[in-house]
Design a protein around this motif. Sequence first.
Motif, PDB file in Angstrom:
ATOM      1  N   PRO A  43       4.204   1.537  -9.176  1.00 59.90           N
ATOM      2  CA  PRO A  43       3.205   2.550  -8.813  1.00 59.90           C
ATOM      3  C   PRO A  43       2.912   3.484  -9.988  1.00 59.90           C
ATOM      4  CG  PRO A  43       5.339   3.190  -7.965  1.00 59.90           C
ATOM      5  CD  PRO A  43       5.537   1.854  -8.636  1.00 59.90           C
ATOM      6  N   GLU A  44       1.782   4.146  -9.932  1.00 61.41           N
ATOM      7  CA  GLU A  44       1.391   5.074 -10.988  1.00 61.41           C
ATOM      8  C   GLU A  44       1.407   6.511 -10.469  1.00 61.41           C
ATOM      9  OE1 GLU A  44      -2.401   3.929 -12.516  1.00 61.41           O
ATOM     10  OE2 GLU A  44      -1.762   1.898 -13.053  1.00 61.41           O
ATOM     11  N   THR A  63       0.747   5.632  -0.095  1.00 60.54           N
ATOM     12  CA  THR A  63      -0.037   6.855  -0.008  1.00 60.54           C
ATOM     13  C   THR A  63       0.874   8.047  -0.226  1.00 60.54           C
ATOM     14  OG1 THR A  63       0.246   6.821   2.401  1.00 60.54           O
ATOM     15  CG2 THR A  63      -1.813   5.931   1.525  1.00 60.54           C
ATOM     16  N   ASN A  94       0.666  -1.810  -9.107  1.00 59.28           N
ATOM     17  CA  ASN A  94       0.495  -3.180  -9.578  1.00 59.28           C
ATOM     18  C   ASN A  94       1.679  -4.014  -9.136  1.00 59.28           C
ATOM     19  OD1 ASN A  94      -0.485  -5.431 -11.054  1.00 59.28           O
ATOM     20  ND2 ASN A  94       0.826  -4.881 -12.790  1.00 59.28           N
ATOM     21  N   SER A 144      -2.113   4.288  -6.818  1.00 61.16           N
ATOM     22  CA  SER A 144      -2.409   3.052  -7.535  1.00 61.16           C
ATOM     23  C   SER A 144      -1.114   2.327  -7.872  1.00 61.16           C
ATOM     24  CB  SER A 144      -3.167   3.347  -8.831  1.00 61.16           C
ATOM     25  OG  SER A 144      -4.422   3.936  -8.550  1.00 61.16           O
ATOM     26  N   LYS A 200       0.858  -1.186   0.000  1.00 64.39           N
ATOM     27  CA  LYS A 200       0.000   0.000   0.000  1.00 64.39           C
ATOM     28  C   LYS A 200       0.892   1.233   0.000  1.00 64.39           C
ATOM     29  CE  LYS A 200      -3.593   2.410   2.680  1.00 64.39           C
ATOM     30  NZ  LYS A 200      -4.557   2.567   1.571  1.00 64.39           N
ATOM     31  N   ASP A 228      -4.373   7.302  -1.665  1.00 68.28           N
ATOM     32  CA  ASP A 228      -3.775   6.065  -2.147  1.00 68.28           C
ATOM     33  C   ASP A 228      -3.092   6.264  -3.499  1.00 68.28           C
ATOM     34  OD1 ASP A 228      -4.632   4.664   0.058  1.00 68.28           O
ATOM     35  OD2 ASP A 228      -6.406   3.822  -0.927  1.00 68.28           O
TER      36      ASP A 228
END
Length: 319
Positions: A281-282, A253, A263, A261, A251, A259
């Motif tokens: 991460p995006e 943040t 994968n 996003s 996770k 948050d």
Amino acid sequence: MRNIQKTFIALAFIAIIYSGCSKDEGGTSSATLSPREQAAKDYKDMYLTTMVSDAELAWTGNSANCAEGSISKLAYDRSLLRLNYFRKICGLPYDMVWNSAWHSDCQKSALMMTANNSLSHFPPSSWKCYSTEGYNAAGISNIAWGSSSYHSSACIAGWVEDDGSNNAAAGHRRWMLFSRAKEYGLGSTSNAAVLHCIEHTTDPLPSSSPAYIAYPPAFIPQDLVYARWSLGIPNPTSFYSGVDFSAATVKMTDIAGADVSLNIVSKSDDGYGDQTIVWEPEGIQTNSNADVKYHVVVDNVTLNGVAKKYEYDVTVFKP
């Protein structure tokens, strides 16, 4: 590296049955500097100073004549300093040294990649400039081949970046940041490099090793934030087993608590150095004039049967 159409990197897989296989290069950290200030100083002193031009590489070989040649001491020195830079910022021992006995075979292996305009850990005997020594080195090394001037220290950064569809497990990065590592070997041409790195897998874990190996680490310059983020766990019991990411979650943040996003692309159990989870991460900000902080939580990890949670911050800064 950046030009993924022209640059390719690969690494050898090491199975559990594999059996073949301080000097402070960056100076002592000053107690008067904050962690962010130290990160900026290390970037300036240990990364920006370690580029190697074609002229500075001074490769004396010739693929047309199958002469592997040699490279300059400067290229070796800067490549090692850059390798130690990446280890230092991740909290790892950064007193790595060259094992000069490995350089020759790595040089022969790099020549093969250049002569055949291709990349392989198992080059066939039909390859131009084939040698048994080069073949053996290819199987126990990070290897790279690409466009002109992709060599020596540039490949060090390329292996840490570890982009490409075949590198989801970030295996090159993991050998560069291997907790048990002590020494490496290097060979390079003007567009290829071979780094002997698969060693010391059965050595005891150094007492100075961190509890986890995060990339990116706590403070990271904007240009060294790559698409793949990873967390490796050095295991005192065994480099290969005892770490289970199968139920792990990640996770992220941002500073506002929103948050990020992401994968998860690998929950590794493959023997590339320390066991590691990799995610992409995006929307990571890498062009802000102000520091940008992210909070990372990797939960439900099992280390030798004990549940673990790893929680840390990453600050992306403009040097």
